[in-house]
Design an enzyme around this catalytic site. Structure first.
Site, PDB file in Angstrom:
ATOM      1  N   ASP A 196      -8.532  22.744  87.101  1.00 37.99           N
ATOM      2  CA  ASP A 196      -8.213  23.466  87.937  1.00 37.99           C
ATOM      3  C   ASP A 196      -7.482  24.825  87.214  1.00 37.99           C
ATOM      4  O   ASP A 196      -6.981  25.911  87.925  1.00 37.99           O
ATOM      5  CB  ASP A 196      -6.531  22.799  88.244  1.00 37.99           C
ATOM      6  CG  ASP A 196      -6.617  22.064  89.365  1.00 37.99           C
ATOM      7  OD1 ASP A 196      -7.344  22.514  90.519  1.00 37.99           O
ATOM      8  OD2 ASP A 196      -6.101  20.920  89.629  1.00 37.99           O
ATOM      9  N   LYS A 216     -13.929  17.124  97.477  1.00 42.30           N
ATOM     10  CA  LYS A 216     -14.153  17.463  96.267  1.00 42.30           C
ATOM     11  C   LYS A 216     -15.477  16.642  95.877  1.00 42.30           C
ATOM     12  O   LYS A 216     -16.407  16.785  95.155  1.00 42.30           O
ATOM     13  CB  LYS A 216     -13.097  17.397  95.343  1.00 42.30           C
ATOM     14  CG  LYS A 216     -12.239  18.595  95.637  1.00 42.30           C
ATOM     15  CD  LYS A 216     -10.800  18.262  94.863  1.00 42.30           C
ATOM     16  CE  LYS A 216      -9.654  19.550  95.538  1.00 42.30           C
ATOM     17  NZ  LYS A 216      -8.414  19.380  94.744  1.00 42.30           N
ATOM     18  N   GLN A 256      -4.703  15.894  91.955  1.00 39.46           N
ATOM     19  CA  GLN A 256      -4.376  16.476  93.191  1.00 39.46           C
ATOM     20  C   GLN A 256      -2.694  16.538  93.284  1.00 39.46           C
ATOM     21  O   GLN A 256      -2.160  15.602  93.180  1.00 39.46           O
ATOM     22  CB  GLN A 256      -4.862  15.466  94.314  1.00 39.46           C
ATOM     23  CG  GLN A 256      -4.623  16.186  95.677  1.00 39.46           C
ATOM     24  CD  GLN A 256      -5.454  17.689  95.800  1.00 39.46           C
ATOM     25  OE1 GLN A 256      -6.685  17.717  95.359  1.00 39.46           O
ATOM     26  NE2 GLN A 256      -5.185  18.506  96.550  1.00 39.46           N
TER      27      GLN A 256
HETATM   28  N1  GUN Z   1      -3.442  20.998  95.923  1.00 44.25           N
HETATM   29  C1  GUN Z   1      -3.328  22.038  96.782  1.00 44.25           C
HETATM   30  N2  GUN Z   1      -4.308  22.973  95.912  1.00 44.25           N
HETATM   31  C2  GUN Z   1      -4.574  22.447  94.849  1.00 44.25           C
HETATM   32  C3  GUN Z   1      -5.692  22.704  93.773  1.00 44.25           C
HETATM   33  O1  GUN Z   1      -6.368  23.606  93.675  1.00 44.25           O
HETATM   34  N3  GUN Z   1      -5.713  21.755  92.765  1.00 44.25           N
HETATM   35  C4  GUN Z   1      -4.832  20.591  92.741  1.00 44.25           C
HETATM   36  N4  GUN Z   1      -4.845  19.819  91.632  1.00 44.25           N
HETATM   37  N5  GUN Z   1      -4.028  20.217  93.840  1.00 44.25           N
HETATM   38  C5  GUN Z   1      -3.941  20.995  94.751  1.00 44.25           C
END
Ligand code: GUN
Length: 281
Positions: free
Chosen positions: A118, A51, A95
């Site tokens: 998200d 990211k 996350q």
């Molecule tokens: N963990 C696995 N996929 C995601 C996601 O798309 N966003 C977040 N914040 N955590 C994750």
């Protein structure tokens, strides 16, 4: 046809890079995404790095906040509160998964809806299910983009989604429904799963089991979207939820792992960050 999420996301990120390069002159600054990683799970750390790398390419300011897994829920909520109030922050991503002593639901709900890149906040989820404008969750959004890019007509098709998570299964089912597919959500308790999946024109697999979908579960000409990110128990290499080698000859369109859905998720996170930034301008 194998759809490369890597190539498609590279093209989309290049377009975003050009768009963002005009922002300092137009708005006096670039979008700012804050990513919070709690603990040192290697998979989560690798996603967070991806990211940051994508943000750097697109020209989005990225702050990654690393916290030990001993952080209390209260401390984490305080940190989010500060970021909610910080006018220089456009997007906040925590996350997942979080350590067991922290409520994911509480954390997600504490993020300001307008900074929820998200699309996990209950108000964004509610807006999605009521067909109101909202921030769409990144993976489902990326899947629909890939289908459209590949020229797959969704309208009237039978779509089967394996998996019912809040992050992928449920929202991708809703987006497919909004595209006028007839949608079935299957899961670990579904009886006669191969019978159900063989009916699919479009099969989305988000169950988190290495090579779970075998050739006999798929009919000729099916469009197969593999959301899985697993370690192959034998080789230790990354593999999807679909047995790619066995299923690819039967599929009309299929996504690889790695290089399929994963890069599209990150690409949509960049898009969501830009959208949150622009809504504030
Ligand atoms: N963990 C696995 N996929 C995601 C996601 O798309 N966003 C977040 N914040 N955590 C994750």
């Amino acid at each position: 046809m194998v759809i490369s999420g890597k190539d498609l996301s590279a093209r989309l990120k290049e377009d975003m890079r050009q768009e963002v390069s005009t922002f300092p002159e137009k708005y006096g600054r670039v979008p700012h995404l804050v990513v919070i990683l709690v603990g040192d799970d290697p998979a989560s750390a690798s996603y967070v790095k991806g990211k940051a790398k994508a943000s750097e390419f697109v020209g989005i300011r990225n702050t990654t906040v690393l916290k030990p897994d001993t952080i209390s829920e209260e401390e984490l909520l305080e940190l989010i509160q500060k970021l909610n109030e910080d006018e220089s922050v456009d997007g906040i991503l925590v996350q997942l998964p979080l350590p067991g002593h922290i409520s994911e639901a509480k954390v997600i709900e504490s993020i300001d809806k307008s900074k929820d890149v998200d699309g996990f906040h209950p108000l964004n989820v509610a807006a999605l299910w009521q067909k109101q404008s909202c921030t769409l969750p990144c993976t489902p959004k990326g899947i629909i983009k890939m289908l459209k890019f590949a020229g797959v007509e969704i309208k009237g098709k039978r779509a089967v989604v394996i998996g019912r998570s809040n992050i992928v299964g449920l929202p991708v089912a809703k987006l497919l429904l909004d595209e006028n597919a007839t949608v079935t959500i299957a899961h670990s308790r579904t009886r006669n799963l191969p019978e159900v999946t063989r009916e699919a024109d479009i099969l989305v697999v988000a169950i988190g089991r290495p090579r779970f979908v075998t050739a006999e579960m798929v009919s000729d000409g099916t469009v197969v979207i593999d959301v899985g990110v697993n370690r192959d128990p034998e080789t230790g290499k990354l593999c999807g939820d679909v047995d790619f080698a066995a299923v690819e000859p039967k599929a009309s369109v299929i996504t690889p792992v790695p290089g399929g859905v994963g890069p599209m998720t990150i690409c949509c996170l960049m898009e969501n960050t830009i959208e949150c930034f622009l809504r504030k301008q």
